[in-house]
Design an enzyme around this catalytic site. Sequence first.
Site, PDB file in Angstrom:
ATOM      1  N   LYS A 191     -23.383  11.473 -30.809  1.00 50.66           N
ATOM      2  CA  LYS A 191     -24.165  10.100 -31.354  1.00 50.66           C
ATOM      3  C   LYS A 191     -24.397   9.526 -29.979  1.00 50.66           C
ATOM      4  O   LYS A 191     -23.623   8.901 -29.304  1.00 50.66           O
ATOM      5  CB  LYS A 191     -22.991   9.440 -32.135  1.00 50.66           C
ATOM      6  CG  LYS A 191     -23.547   8.036 -32.742  1.00 50.66           C
ATOM      7  CD  LYS A 191     -24.151   7.359 -32.246  1.00 50.66           C
ATOM      8  CE  LYS A 191     -24.565   6.045 -32.745  1.00 50.66           C
ATOM      9  NZ  LYS A 191     -25.414   5.286 -31.520  1.00 50.66           N
ATOM     10  N   TYR A 255     -10.512   2.716 -37.019  1.00 49.86           N
ATOM     11  CA  TYR A 255     -11.074   3.612 -37.863  1.00 49.86           C
ATOM     12  C   TYR A 255     -10.001   4.746 -38.009  1.00 49.86           C
ATOM     13  O   TYR A 255      -9.887   5.320 -39.117  1.00 49.86           O
ATOM     14  CB  TYR A 255     -12.594   4.309 -37.459  1.00 49.86           C
ATOM     15  CG  TYR A 255     -13.671   3.334 -37.270  1.00 49.86           C
ATOM     16  CD1 TYR A 255     -13.621   2.100 -37.989  1.00 49.86           C
ATOM     17  CD2 TYR A 255     -14.421   3.641 -36.274  1.00 49.86           C
ATOM     18  CE1 TYR A 255     -14.655   1.156 -37.702  1.00 49.86           C
ATOM     19  CE2 TYR A 255     -15.516   2.442 -36.066  1.00 49.86           C
ATOM     20  CZ  TYR A 255     -15.659   1.422 -36.561  1.00 49.86           C
ATOM     21  OH  TYR A 255     -16.486   0.521 -36.428  1.00 49.86           O
ATOM     22  N   GLU A 267     -12.638   6.309 -23.124  1.00 50.22           N
ATOM     23  CA  GLU A 267     -13.305   5.985 -21.642  1.00 50.22           C
ATOM     24  C   GLU A 267     -13.908   4.510 -21.606  1.00 50.22           C
ATOM     25  O   GLU A 267     -15.130   4.491 -22.115  1.00 50.22           O
ATOM     26  CB  GLU A 267     -14.040   7.012 -21.088  1.00 50.22           C
ATOM     27  CG  GLU A 267     -13.696   8.461 -21.144  1.00 50.22           C
ATOM     28  CD  GLU A 267     -12.772   8.680 -19.864  1.00 50.22           C
ATOM     29  OE1 GLU A 267     -12.081   7.738 -19.140  1.00 50.22           O
ATOM     30  OE2 GLU A 267     -12.164   9.811 -19.987  1.00 50.22           O
ATOM     31  N   CYS A 302     -19.617   1.696 -15.072  1.00 49.79           N
ATOM     32  CA  CYS A 302     -18.272   1.370 -15.428  1.00 49.79           C
ATOM     33  C   CYS A 302     -17.349   1.397 -14.290  1.00 49.79           C
ATOM     34  O   CYS A 302     -16.436   0.454 -14.352  1.00 49.79           O
ATOM     35  CB  CYS A 302     -17.796   2.314 -16.551  1.00 49.79           C
ATOM     36  SG  CYS A 302     -17.921   3.870 -15.810  1.00 49.79           S
ATOM     37  N   GLU A 401     -16.451  -7.956 -17.155  1.00 48.27           N
ATOM     38  CA  GLU A 401     -17.338  -6.891 -16.912  1.00 48.27           C
ATOM     39  C   GLU A 401     -18.825  -7.507 -17.225  1.00 48.27           C
ATOM     40  O   GLU A 401     -19.079  -7.536 -18.377  1.00 48.27           O
ATOM     41  CB  GLU A 401     -16.801  -5.457 -17.537  1.00 48.27           C
ATOM     42  CG  GLU A 401     -17.949  -4.270 -17.294  1.00 48.27           C
ATOM     43  CD  GLU A 401     -17.750  -3.195 -17.972  1.00 48.27           C
ATOM     44  OE1 GLU A 401     -17.692  -3.328 -19.335  1.00 48.27           O
ATOM     45  OE2 GLU A 401     -17.594  -2.125 -17.518  1.00 48.27           O
TER      46      GLU A 401
END
Length: 500
Positions: A191, A255, A267, A302, A401
């Site tokens: 996805k 979920y 991650e 990241c 962030e």
Amino acid sequence: MSLPTYAEIKKVVDGMQIPTKAFIGGKFVSALSGKTIPSMSPITGEKLADFAACGKEDVDAAVKCAQKVFNSGVWSKMHPTERKKILLKYADLIEQHTVELGVLESMDSGKPVSDCITIDVPEGVHALRWHAEYADKNYGLFSPSGDSSVGMITKEAIGVVACIIPWNFPLMTTLWKLAPSLAEGNSIIIKPASNTTLSTLRLVEYATEAGLPEGVIQVITGSGSIVGEALGMHEGVGAISFTGSTEIGRKLLEYSSKSNLKKIVLELGGKSPMVILDDVKDLSNAVNNALFSSFWNSGQSCTANSRIFVPENRKEEFVELMVASLNETWKIGNPLNPEFNYGTLISEAHFKTVMAHMDQAIKEGHRMVCGGKALTIEKGLFIAPTIFVDPTPNSDLMKTELFGPITSVIGVKSNEEAIEKANDTEYGLQATIFTEDLRSAHKYARAIKAGTVSINRYCEGDITTPFGGLKMSGFGGQDNAAAAHDQYTEVKTIFIDLDA
Ligand code: NAD
Ligand code: MN
């Protein structure tokens, strides 16, 4: 490889067939509903294409297909050495299409094409080859269970695995996850982020050519909240490997807990520190790394080191050197022109979010030594590399962030204070330390809470080292190295009684 010229790249752009359909059951298909989402260029502001906006029903179809293929054994029971051969062929095909894939990635994301061609695609291919080679080298164990039994600790493929990909390193992250999951025999559903579907869709075209059986790889495009949730809630999905924000990571755990307790590997985000210890005499290496780490990929990384701790008595020198080297390090301009190495932000929405943080920081009055504004270069979503100095401890600059080209230099009175402040974050993804002293390197690397600590160079390790975060930067496993294969396998004990 040598870079094509801008003229050559423009030709590739002009002739580019933009992939728009999802890849389900070995075929490119529209969403069952017929719905589409526009894919906007962050470079020109124009629409690149409309791609399939899949829904729950498309996810159902893909999961059913993946289960069927897995149970058939056509891939899952293929000899690991044969899987390896196919994956190595796949790597060769991707490599042969480096320019096409790199250009597509740059058009879609605004990343510099020079990076896409020389870093993203080659690193992705390298990962694919590394994990392909590991397909027939992942041994199990025997247990020390004594003479009357045999305990075998084996690893088995999980079945249907979903890989949910972020937009900042789309092609590379896809290959990081695709390679080990396929090497272990799983059937996978990818996805991609809705901002970056193109390179993933082109990537799977070569899978069939390489000999991967139909349905072993599928790609479902669409909105994260619809497709991502449907995958997360699906009873037929055995595991999800996710790279993205901490917020969505939490949702995936929800979920899983509400459905079949599928395995979740996360991650997530970071607010990574760089620490220059007080023994460093020549600051130039640290300065170059600070500039690279803060502004590579326009800060949309990241592990960006967005909190740089410098001895107070070297701070002004450090900041001056950073500002002086900025224009030499970062050539800002149309990312499809290989002369530039600093491109746009990913989307108008993200651009607005980063600019809102910028405006807030300026309003709060933190000292700013460069940047602070958007740049008008053609119609691209550019933001100037921005450096703040000594922002207050609880500001967004120190805590949040920002995922844009904004970094901060902070003066500290001792190494201990630097480490304490470096650890003063809810994240723990990566940290960089500069020192000339071997003992300090070891001592302070141990003291920092982060999944990767690099010394004297900003980096995330390489394919042979596990990559993942501590604290709110990660959960449940790592990418890269043999550790990645644990994400996509389950441990099974087989216990044989020898006395009965
Ligand atoms: P994001 O979390 O918004 O999106 C990531 C993916 O999740 C996308 O494919 C998106 O479509 C999907 N998604 C969105 N809503 C979902 C839902 N409700 N359920 C399931 N999936 C859903 O993150 P992003 O903006 O694409 O990427 C930026 C973030 O990723 C940053 O926080 C960054 O630090 C993090 N990141 C982490 C790493 C790492 O390895 N630790 C690497 C790259 C990026
Ligand atoms: Mn895009």
